[in-house]
Design an enzyme around this catalytic site. Structure first.
Site, mmCIF file in Angstrom:
data_model
loop_
_atom_site.group_PDB
_atom_site.id
_atom_site.type_symbol
_atom_site.label_atom_id
_atom_site.label_comp_id
_atom_site.label_asym_id
_atom_site.label_seq_id
_atom_site.Cartn_x
_atom_site.Cartn_y
_atom_site.Cartn_z
ATOM 1 C CD GLU A 29 -2.344 -1.584 2.623
ATOM 2 O OE1 GLU A 29 -2.076 -0.854 3.582
ATOM 3 O OE2 GLU A 29 -2.980 -2.657 2.723
ATOM 4 C CG LEU A 58 -5.893 -0.234 2.337
ATOM 5 C CD1 LEU A 58 -6.366 1.171 2.640
ATOM 6 C CD2 LEU A 58 -6.184 -1.155 3.495
ATOM 7 C CD GLU A 60 -3.748 -4.432 5.542
ATOM 8 O OE1 GLU A 60 -4.902 -4.899 5.488
ATOM 9 O OE2 GLU A 60 -3.513 -3.216 5.667
ATOM 10 C CD GLN A 82 0.367 2.253 4.866
ATOM 11 O OE1 GLN A 82 -0.758 2.394 5.339
ATOM 12 N NE2 GLN A 82 0.667 2.616 3.643
ATOM 13 C CG PHE A 83 2.021 0.988 10.763
ATOM 14 C CD1 PHE A 83 2.989 1.576 11.577
ATOM 15 C CD2 PHE A 83 1.403 1.754 9.790
ATOM 16 C CE1 PHE A 83 3.326 2.920 11.405
ATOM 17 C CE2 PHE A 83 1.741 3.093 9.618
ATOM 18 C CZ PHE A 83 2.709 3.677 10.437
ATOM 19 C CB ALA A 84 4.040 -4.957 13.022
ATOM 20 C CG HIS A 129 -0.282 3.015 13.471
ATOM 21 N ND1 HIS A 129 -1.621 2.921 13.696
ATOM 22 C CD2 HIS A 129 -0.140 3.457 12.198
ATOM 23 C CE1 HIS A 129 -2.276 3.313 12.613
ATOM 24 N NE2 HIS A 129 -1.401 3.632 11.680
#
Lengths: 326, 363
Positions: A29, A58, A60, A82-84, A129
């Protein structure tokens, strides 16, 4: 040689890998025109084209699943989540497919993919985040989990992850993305994916850490040195499989060990490492292995994150505890 | 208010349940003898399926997912895919795999609990049986992306059931295929049941095909018990994808004439009358009736085929039974390209336990 940050080292390694191997593709993304929300993929789309640096819809789970399909069909996908905190949706694909495709087809198909994601707390980000899910990934058979702690480590380990014939989850400490710079030689040399690194030698206690926690461990070692106590600090770097030889050799020398992780305590990698030390070096131990971890809480929103994460003070306190153990 | 968008879903059927023609046939069916290989494949599939069920009942294989009733879908897809295409099956697609060249004894190995059931030397790019529902669909998007990136005239064809159309993976994959106009075809085999849950409980959508409308890609519904409709619809979609025309979702209507698997008892949730009614629609009888009416298939040929199929089944059973069981070390084989040294301890433990077991049995 250039003096660069960790996120710049990631970018450098990606560019290098894409330059050297046209089967390497980047997807995720906002990785294209925007260069990723942390700019890890900045400039790659204009250099390598939108087909090889693809902004995805978008989703995951889709990103991870597509990477499995691409890898099986001969590409070397490097997917960014984008973030874990959003990578939990990829676990279905990693566990059910990426980690077992080679085995369940008895070597007929394989899955040379990398799933990169920024990890950990400390950047005052919104909810979800700041997660540290490394143990969840490390529990998955058939994959590797890597977690660099510096620009040079990030560069070499990412090159190795991309070249590896099996799936690699590559966790990037977002707190260290721009924390400090290091000289990195863009010579395309990968680092081994099965080795831990002794980054500071010492005689009294062994610290095992990775990612952003390595900096805290080094700070704690500095604090202890002022007291005349010398910690040996190990950067685990690869969290699956773990280089226990390096850890055990150090523990056998120092007799004491503190394992540090930013993740919640229960079933953490600190627990796994502690158990292995107990099994394999019990008679060298002068004190029980101490785990320094985050609490078994939901990762708090950022007003409390400093209290949640281990820091140098918490690590130094644990070190004093094991050194004073009777 | 004005109309922002409209859509319609086309339904294709050429053969009525009794084998009479319902529409002008496509050109590939002009010579009925050309469809005899498909018919033969369907008969082989059913014979293999019946044997697999019997083998489960007698403990020779584990739980097995029957293909009874979907033979036209499997034969039609197998007939239109090219060798270089990639099939991404669910767990109920052993019929298509047979037509991809994969020896059916692999199916017995798979349901017999042996990883070697997913080794397809004859069709090495095809994906293995896929048990988690719908998770193969994102793989298909990735495979198709690779094909498109390399400018190859190949197609990724994924199959799933009606239950899978309720999953995010299904929509996410169609959506991605639309965005990139990928050479991908998804065949949703609507057999009206996801174990016990009927089609109407999966979705309020009038058709499952229309779910592609939301993804902006082509779609159609066809009679999955009609071999000619399957060959026609899937064939058009595959060629469209191959020539850069983008993805298609096909909903193939059929009925699961068997239990979900041998571990299921469908009498708990559906009536004998319902099933009896569906037997009148089944694909093999339908195609045979048409071939008979066209004079393209005789009673003598039918009898010879039955014998041939039985002999083939026996050969496959033999190949399965003669495959030596996997050694325990197979658990570690192909786990990684090179097994990390950290596994040495666990391997040694397994070897020691195995040796102890051997000694125990010998003693």
């Amino acid at each position: 040689m250039s003096n660069i940050t960790l996120v710049e080292a990631i970018n450098l390694a990606l560019a290098r890998a894409m330059e050297e191997d046209e089967s390497v593709v980047v997807l995720g993304e906002d990785v294209g025109l925007n260069g990723g929300v942390f700019r890890a993929t900045a400039g790659l789309q204009s250099r390598f084209g939108a087909e090889r640096v693809a902004d995805t819809p978008l989703a995951e789970g889709l990103i991870a699943g597509m990477a499995v399909g691409m890898a099986a069909e001969g590409l070397r996908p490097v997917a960014e989540i984008q973030f874990a905190g959003f990578a939990y949706a990829t676990i279905d694909q990693l566990l059910n497919h990426a980690g077992r495709l080679r085995h369940r087809t008895q070597g007929r198909l394989s899955c040379p993919m990398v799933l990169r994601t920024p990890c950990g707390a400390g950047i005052h980000a919104p909810e979800h985040h700041s997660e540290s899910p490394e143990a969840m990934f490390a529990h998955i058979p058939g994959i590797r989990v890597v977690y660099p702690s510096s620009p040079s480590r990030a560069y070499g380990l990412l090159l190795a992850a991309i070249q590896d014939p099996d799936p690699v989850v590559f966790l990037e400490p977002s707190r260290l993305y721009r924390r400090f710079k290091e000289e990195v030689d863009d010579d395309g040399t990968p680092l081994p994916l099965d080795k831990a690194f002794v980054v500071r030698e010492g005689t009294d206690v062994t610290f095992v850490a990775w990612g952003a926690m390595l900096r805290e461990a080094l700070d704690a070692a500095e604090e202890l040195a002022a007291e005349g106590r010398f910690a040996e600090v190990i950067d685990l770097a690869t969290l699956k499989p773990i280089d226990f030889e390096t850890v055990l050799a150090s523990v056998k020398k120092t007799g004491r060990c503190v394992v540090i992780t930013e993740a919640p305590r229960t079933c953490s990698l600190a627990s796994e490492i502690s158990a292995n030390i107990s099994e394999q070096a019990l008679l060298s131990l002068l004190a029980p292995v101490e785990r320094v971890t985050a609490f078994d809480c939901v990762t708090p929103m950022f007003r409390l994150e400093e209290k949640y994460m281990p820091d140098a003070a918490r690590i130094a306190a644990a070190a004093r505890k094991v050194m004073e153990y009777q | 208010m004005t109309v922002a968008a409209t859509f319609e879903i086309r339904f294709t059927r050429y053969l009525q349940p009794d084998g009479r023609e319902a529409a002008d046939l496509p050109s590939f069916a002009a010579d009925p003898r050309a469809l005899v290989p498909d018919y033969r494949a369907m008969v082989f599939m059913r014979a293999l399926d019946a044997k697999a069920v019997a083998m489960q009942r007698t403990g020779q294989i584990g739980t097995y997912a029957s293909t009874l009733g979907k033979e036209a879908i499997d034969a039609g897809i197998g007939g239109v895919l090219r060798k270089e295409d990639v099939l991404l099956p669910s767990y109920r697609e052993s019929g298509v795999l047979m037509l991809r060249g994969v020896s059916p004894h692999r199916t017995l190995l798979y349901w017999g609990g042996d990883e070697r059931g997913n080794v397809f030397p004859e069709s090495p790019r095809d994906f293995p049986f896929n048990v988690p529902i719908g998770t193969q669909l994102p793989h298909a998007a990735g495979v198709a992306y690779a094909m498109k990136l390399r400018r190859e005239a190949r197609v990724a064809l994924a199959m799933c059931g009606d239950g899978a159309t309720s999953k995010g993976d299904f929509y996410e994959s169609l959506n991605a295929a639309g965005v990139w106009q990928l050479p991908m075809v998804v065949v949703a085999v609507n057999n009206h049941y996801a174990i016990s849950v009927p089609r109407r409980m999966q979705s309020a959508a009038q058709t499952l095909a229309q779910k592609a409308i939301a993804a902006g890609i082509a779609c159609e519904q066809l009679d999955g018990n009609d071999l000619i409709a399957v060959r026609d619809g899937v064939g058009r979609a595959v060629e469209k994808a191959r020539t850069g025309g983008g993805p298609t979702l096909i909903e193939a209507l059929t009925y699961r004439l068997s239990d979900h698997t041998t571990a299921d008892d469908a009498t708990r949730y559906r009536s004998a009358e319902e099933v009896a009614e569906q037997w009148k629609q089944e694909p093999i009888l339908r195609l045979r009736s048409w071939l008979h009416a066209k004079g393209a298939w005789s009673q003598a040929e039918e009898q010879a085929l039955a014998k041939e199929a039985a002999a083939h089944v026996q050969k496959m059973v033999q190949a399965y039974l003669e495959t030596p069981p996997p050694g325990p070390e197979q658990m570690f084989e192909h786990l990684y390209a090179r097994l990390p040294r950290q596994y040495a301890v666990q391997l040694a433990q397994l070897a020691e336990e195995t040796e102890r077991d051997v000694e125990h049995h010998a003693g």
